[in-house]
Design a protein around this motif. Structure first.
Motif, short mmCIF file in Angstrom:
data_model
loop_
_atom_site.label_atom_id
_atom_site.label_comp_id
_atom_site.label_asym_id
_atom_site.label_seq_id
_atom_site.Cartn_x
_atom_site.Cartn_y
_atom_site.Cartn_z
N THR A 176 35.36 55.64 6.86
CA THR A 176 34.63 54.39 6.63
C THR A 176 35.46 53.39 5.84
N TRP A 221 30.04 55.11 12.44
CA TRP A 221 31.28 55.78 12.06
C TRP A 221 31.02 57.23 11.69
N ARG A 222 29.78 57.54 11.33
CA ARG A 222 29.48 58.91 10.91
C ARG A 222 29.07 59.75 12.12
N PRO A 224 38.53 58.36 3.40
CA PRO A 224 37.35 58.30 4.26
C PRO A 224 37.55 57.37 5.46
N GLU A 228 35.22 63.63 8.14
CA GLU A 228 34.99 62.22 7.87
C GLU A 228 36.12 61.59 7.06
N LYS A 229 37.26 62.29 6.97
CA LYS A 229 38.39 61.75 6.23
C LYS A 229 39.69 61.94 7.01
#
Length: 217
Positions: free
Chosen positions: A158, A188-189, A156, A78-79
């Motif tokens: 996000t 986004w996740r 991240p 997620e990054k």
């Protein structure tokens, strides 16, 4: 002598050729795009401008794209790793592609468990402008197993999606399959095992992408 770097580079090219070539072919003029590989000139372009692919647009212009493809590591990531220093060894320090890169877009892809690619097409100049004003807010990470001890910031997904306009996310699958994922939260996740949480809509996956628009889509 073959190193981990060379093996990883060959793996990335294989993923690019299979999964990203259909995207470039669909949104370029008459399928005209060039992977910047295997020449003295292309090496200079990659090292000095951080450009991996050149795409000819239908309006006669061109788009330069920097690509990053990250292997599946057992769970969804997620990054983004945004490189600020390509070499941190004493006496050999060198800036990273976040500083010297001149591409129009950064195409950052995470490999999923099923071998597909979860891709983010990010306007690179806008990303750089935002990133350098917020760099210190993100964790600095040095890759311990690289000869150059490459360093950068872990940012991240996000945060980038919220700060940089017109980011487009899509899934690149086998046989040229391209599916859009909406940018709105919480899509986004990804699920922890790398599965896409919801079925992507069938709408044009690049309606908000300036690349597609400039290419006459």
């Amino acid at each position: 002598m073959r190193t981990d770097f060379h093996r990883d580079n060959e793996w990335q090219k294989g993923k690019r050729d299979r999964y990203l070539a259909p995207f470039y072919g669909k949104y370029s003029m008459a399928g005209r795009f060039v992977f910047v590989d295997k020449s003295k000139c292309s090496t200079l372009i990659q090292k000095q401008l951080a450009v991996d692919t050149l795409l000819q647009c239908r309006d006669g212009g061109s788009v330069c794209i920097e690509e990053k493809i990250v292997r599946w590591k057992g769970q969804a990531l997620e990054k983004f790793f945004l490189e600020t220093e390509s070499n941190t060894n004493a006496g050999h320090e060198k800036t990273g592609w976040m500083e010297y890169g001149e591409a129009d877009y950064l195409l950052y892809c995470f490999e999923l468990r099923n071998d597909d690619l979860d891709c983010y097409l990010i306007p690179f100049p806008a990303l750089k402008t935002w990133f350098w004003s917020h760099e210190k807010e993100f964790h600095r990470h040095t890759m311990p197993h690289t000869i150059n001890k490459t360093a950068g910031r872990l940012v991240p997904v996000t945060d980038v999606a919220e700060a940089v306009k017109s980011v487009v996310r899509f899934i690149a699958g086998g046989s040229g399959r391209l599916e859009k994922m909406r940018a709105e939260q919480p899509r986004w996740r990804m699920a922890a095992d790398g599965r896409v949480p919801q079925r992507p809509p069938r709408s044009n996956p690049y309606a908000r992408c300036r690349t597609a628009q400039s290419c006459g889509r």
